[in-house]
Design a protein around this motif. Structure first.
Motif, PDB file in Angstrom:
ATOM      1  N   LEU A 188       0.842  36.406  44.353  1.00 22.62           N
ATOM      2  CA  LEU A 188       1.082  34.976  44.167  1.00 22.62           C
ATOM      3  C   LEU A 188      -0.211  34.235  43.853  1.00 22.62           C
ATOM      4  CD1 LEU A 188       3.090  32.510  44.658  1.00 22.62           C
ATOM      5  CD2 LEU A 188       2.211  32.520  46.998  1.00 22.62           C
ATOM      6  N   ASP A 189      -0.133  33.339  42.873  1.00 21.71           N
ATOM      7  CA  ASP A 189      -1.267  32.467  42.584  1.00 21.71           C
ATOM      8  C   ASP A 189      -0.741  31.143  42.037  1.00 21.71           C
ATOM      9  OD1 ASP A 189      -3.922  31.760  42.557  1.00 21.71           O
ATOM     10  OD2 ASP A 189      -4.555  33.376  41.233  1.00 21.71           O
ATOM     11  N   ASP A 190      -1.636  30.183  41.867  1.00 24.74           N
ATOM     12  CA  ASP A 190      -1.173  28.917  41.290  1.00 24.74           C
ATOM     13  C   ASP A 190      -0.883  29.061  39.794  1.00 24.74           C
ATOM     14  OD1 ASP A 190      -3.888  29.284  40.802  1.00 24.74           O
ATOM     15  OD2 ASP A 190      -4.435  27.187  41.130  1.00 24.74           O
ATOM     16  N   VAL A 191      -1.722  29.850  39.112  1.00 33.03           N
ATOM     17  CA  VAL A 191      -1.590  30.001  37.661  1.00 33.03           C
ATOM     18  C   VAL A 191      -1.728  31.472  37.288  1.00 33.03           C
ATOM     19  CG1 VAL A 191      -2.513  29.318  35.406  1.00 33.03           C
ATOM     20  CG2 VAL A 191      -2.806  27.816  37.360  1.00 33.03           C
ATOM     21  N   VAL A 192      -0.964  31.902  36.306  1.00 30.34           N
ATOM     22  CA  VAL A 192      -1.207  33.215  35.726  1.00 30.34           C
ATOM     23  C   VAL A 192      -1.518  33.005  34.246  1.00 30.34           C
ATOM     24  CG1 VAL A 192       1.282  33.651  35.418  1.00 30.34           C
ATOM     25  CG2 VAL A 192      -0.324  35.559  35.360  1.00 30.34           C
ATOM     26  N   THR A 193      -2.597  33.644  33.792  1.00 28.87           N
ATOM     27  CA  THR A 193      -3.007  33.464  32.388  1.00 28.87           C
ATOM     28  C   THR A 193      -2.926  34.804  31.656  1.00 28.87           C
ATOM     29  OG1 THR A 193      -4.458  31.678  33.081  1.00 28.87           O
ATOM     30  CG2 THR A 193      -4.759  32.513  30.858  1.00 28.87           C
ATOM     31  N   THR A 194      -3.978  35.605  31.719  1.00 29.72           N
ATOM     32  CA  THR A 194      -3.906  36.914  31.050  1.00 29.72           C
ATOM     33  C   THR A 194      -3.241  37.956  31.934  1.00 29.72           C
ATOM     34  OG1 THR A 194      -6.039  37.583  31.943  1.00 29.72           O
ATOM     35  CG2 THR A 194      -6.039  36.548  29.769  1.00 29.72           C
ATOM     36  N   GLY A 195      -3.100  37.662  33.214  1.00 29.93           N
ATOM     37  CA  GLY A 195      -2.578  38.658  34.138  1.00 29.93           C
ATOM     38  C   GLY A 195      -3.640  39.667  34.550  1.00 29.93           C
ATOM     39  N   ALA A 196      -4.898  39.429  34.177  1.00 27.82           N
ATOM     40  CA  ALA A 196      -5.955  40.400  34.508  1.00 27.82           C
ATOM     41  C   ALA A 196      -6.166  40.501  36.024  1.00 27.82           C
ATOM     42  CB  ALA A 196      -7.256  40.012  33.818  1.00 27.82           C
ATOM     43  N   THR A 197      -6.254  39.364  36.681  1.00 29.36           N
ATOM     44  CA  THR A 197      -6.480  39.366  38.125  1.00 29.36           C
ATOM     45  C   THR A 197      -5.272  39.952  38.855  1.00 29.36           C
ATOM     46  OG1 THR A 197      -7.791  37.352  37.825  1.00 29.36           O
ATOM     47  CG2 THR A 197      -7.159  37.911  40.074  1.00 29.36           C
ATOM     48  N   ALA A 198      -4.085  39.463  38.489  1.00 34.27           N
ATOM     49  CA  ALA A 198      -2.861  39.990  39.113  1.00 34.27           C
ATOM     50  C   ALA A 198      -2.701  41.470  38.808  1.00 34.27           C
ATOM     51  CB  ALA A 198      -1.651  39.203  38.614  1.00 34.27           C
ATOM     52  N   GLY A 199      -3.083  41.876  37.594  1.00 31.36           N
ATOM     53  CA  GLY A 199      -2.955  43.277  37.196  1.00 31.36           C
ATOM     54  C   GLY A 199      -3.859  44.191  38.011  1.00 31.36           C
ATOM     55  N   GLU A 200      -5.048  43.707  38.321  1.00 32.71           N
ATOM     56  CA  GLU A 200      -5.963  44.520  39.136  1.00 32.71           C
ATOM     57  C   GLU A 200      -5.421  44.621  40.571  1.00 32.71           C
ATOM     58  OE1 GLU A 200      -8.193  46.499  38.376  1.00 32.71           O
ATOM     59  OE2 GLU A 200      -9.318  46.847  40.228  1.00 32.71           O
ATOM     60  N   CYS A 201      -4.867  43.538  41.076  1.00 33.92           N
ATOM     61  CA  CYS A 201      -4.201  43.594  42.395  1.00 33.92           C
ATOM     62  C   CYS A 201      -3.054  44.601  42.327  1.00 33.92           C
ATOM     63  CB  CYS A 201      -3.650  42.224  42.785  1.00 33.92           C
ATOM     64  SG  CYS A 201      -4.910  40.991  43.127  1.00 33.92           S
ATOM     65  N   ALA A 202      -2.296  44.563  41.241  1.00 38.70           N
ATOM     66  CA  ALA A 202      -1.147  45.459  41.080  1.00 38.70           C
ATOM     67  C   ALA A 202      -1.604  46.918  41.091  1.00 38.70           C
ATOM     68  CB  ALA A 202      -0.412  45.137  39.783  1.00 38.70           C
ATOM     69  N   ARG A 203      -2.712  47.198  40.415  1.00 38.06           N
ATOM     70  CA  ARG A 203      -3.225  48.574  40.348  1.00 38.06           C
ATOM     71  C   ARG A 203      -3.520  49.088  41.759  1.00 38.06           C
ATOM     72  NH1 ARG A 203      -7.575  51.316  40.536  1.00 38.06           N
ATOM     73  NH2 ARG A 203      -8.951  49.539  40.917  1.00 38.06           N
ATOM     74  N   VAL A 204      -4.175  48.235  42.551  1.00 35.21           N
ATOM     75  CA  VAL A 204      -4.531  48.610  43.918  1.00 35.21           C
ATOM     76  C   VAL A 204      -3.278  48.801  44.775  1.00 35.21           C
ATOM     77  CG1 VAL A 204      -5.670  47.754  46.010  1.00 35.21           C
ATOM     78  CG2 VAL A 204      -6.808  47.530  43.792  1.00 35.21           C
ATOM     79  N   LEU A 205      -2.319  47.896  44.629  1.00 34.74           N
ATOM     80  CA  LEU A 205      -1.103  47.978  45.443  1.00 34.74           C
ATOM     81  C   LEU A 205      -0.261  49.190  45.054  1.00 34.74           C
ATOM     82  CD1 LEU A 205      -0.267  44.168  45.525  1.00 34.74           C
ATOM     83  CD2 LEU A 205      -1.083  45.563  47.447  1.00 34.74           C
ATOM     84  N   ARG A 206      -0.289  49.553  43.765  1.00 36.28           N
ATOM     85  CA  ARG A 206       0.412  50.765  43.323  1.00 36.28           C
ATOM     86  C   ARG A 206      -0.209  52.016  43.931  1.00 36.28           C
ATOM     87  NH1 ARG A 206       4.018  50.357  39.346  1.00 36.28           N
ATOM     88  NH2 ARG A 206       4.018  48.424  38.170  1.00 36.28           N
ATOM     89  N   GLU A 207      -1.536  52.018  44.042  1.00 34.90           N
ATOM     90  CA  GLU A 207      -2.214  53.163  44.678  1.00 34.90           C
ATOM     91  C   GLU A 207      -1.729  53.338  46.110  1.00 34.90           C
ATOM     92  OE1 GLU A 207      -6.408  52.584  44.516  1.00 34.90           O
ATOM     93  OE2 GLU A 207      -6.572  53.260  42.420  1.00 34.90           O
ATOM     94  N   HIS A 208      -1.245  52.251  46.684  1.00 31.96           N
ATOM     95  CA  HIS A 208      -0.750  52.308  48.062  1.00 31.96           C
ATOM     96  C   HIS A 208       0.769  52.271  48.127  1.00 31.96           C
ATOM     97  CE1 HIS A 208      -4.988  51.372  48.696  1.00 31.96           C
ATOM     98  NE2 HIS A 208      -4.826  52.056  49.820  1.00 31.96           N
TER      99      HIS A 208
END
Ligand SMILES: [Zn+2]
Ligand SMILES: [Zn+2]
Length: 233
Positions: A188-208
């Motif tokens: 969750l964030d206020d804004v999503v733009t390129t999805g780069a930040t959310a995507g990096e969070c996603a990568r980490v959460l997928r590892e778990h």
């Protein structure tokens, strides 16, 4: 629910609309009517931006770890004022309006865990709060089973290309907690733009163990050029 204190403060300092400065509300009815929903025909079903004239999505072809992005409104007009009002002017009551708009969007995803995208502790101290956490608190959802932390300070994403944004946030997050066992989760964030930040969070959460990971935001800023004034998502 307004407390006695906040009602007293409202009398002393009545809220003003971030869109038109009218007294009475943080966002008045007229300005609310100008918000553009970030969903519907003509938009990419995965990331929510408008398709180009050939019907293709210009934004999410490079996404690897995000299954999609969902947002309430386009990052324009009053929605931009609302985002900036919370993040830069610290008008925390705006999170209430933002949470109201996010409920129906989130209900369609029904994630079993939601992680506010963390700020680095140093940035959080400087701002005094993390807008994503304030939003999460207003939504009143149960806390996720583990912790997502930002373990490395990163430069602002503003002015960076999509690739530079991904590099900028690589390795910036850490998850500690139980395995997520194939769960659908949202960041969750206020804004999503390129999805780069959310995507990096996603990568980490997928590892778990996360199964599907979605970016969930109040506003969807289409990413166009490094100078388009997009926010740090
Ligand atoms: Zn207004
Ligand atoms: Zn897309």
């Amino acid at each position: 629910m307004a407390t006695l204190l906040s009602r007293a403060l409202d009398l002393l300092y009545p809220p003003r609309c971030v869109g038109c400065a009218a007294f009475g509300h943080n966002l008045c009815e007229d300005c609310s009517a100008l918000l553009l929903p970030a969903s519907g025909p003509g938009r990419c079903g995965r990331c929510g931006v408008r398709r180009d004239d050939k019907g293709r999505c210009p934004d999410c072809f490079g996404w690897r770890d995000l299954d999609g992005a969902r947002a309430a409104f386009e990052m324009t007009g009053p929605a931009r004022r609302v985002v900036h009002g919370l993040k830069f002017s610290g008008i925390r009551d705006l999170a209430e309006d933002m949470a109201d708009a996010l409920y129906p969007v989130a209900a369609q995803l029904s994630p079993s865990a939601t992680f506010p995208i963390p700020l680095h502790p140093r940035r959080r101290r400087a701002r005094g709060f993390n807008q994503a956490e304030v939003l999460f608190d207003r939504l009143g959802w149960p806390p996720a089973p583990g912790r997502l932390d930002r373990i490395r300070p990163t430069a602002s994403q503003v002015g960076l290309s999509a690739g530079e944004r991904r590099e900028n946030v690589a390795g910036a997050f850490r998850y500690r907690g139980p395995d997520l066992k194939g769960a659908t989760v949202a960041v969750l964030d206020d804004v999503v733009t390129t999805g780069a930040t959310a995507g990096e969070c996603a990568r980490v959460l997928r590892e778990h163990g996360a199964g599907r990971v979605y970016a969930l935001a109040y506003a969807r800023a289409p990413y166009r050029t490094p100078t388009s004034g997009a926010s740090d998502g």
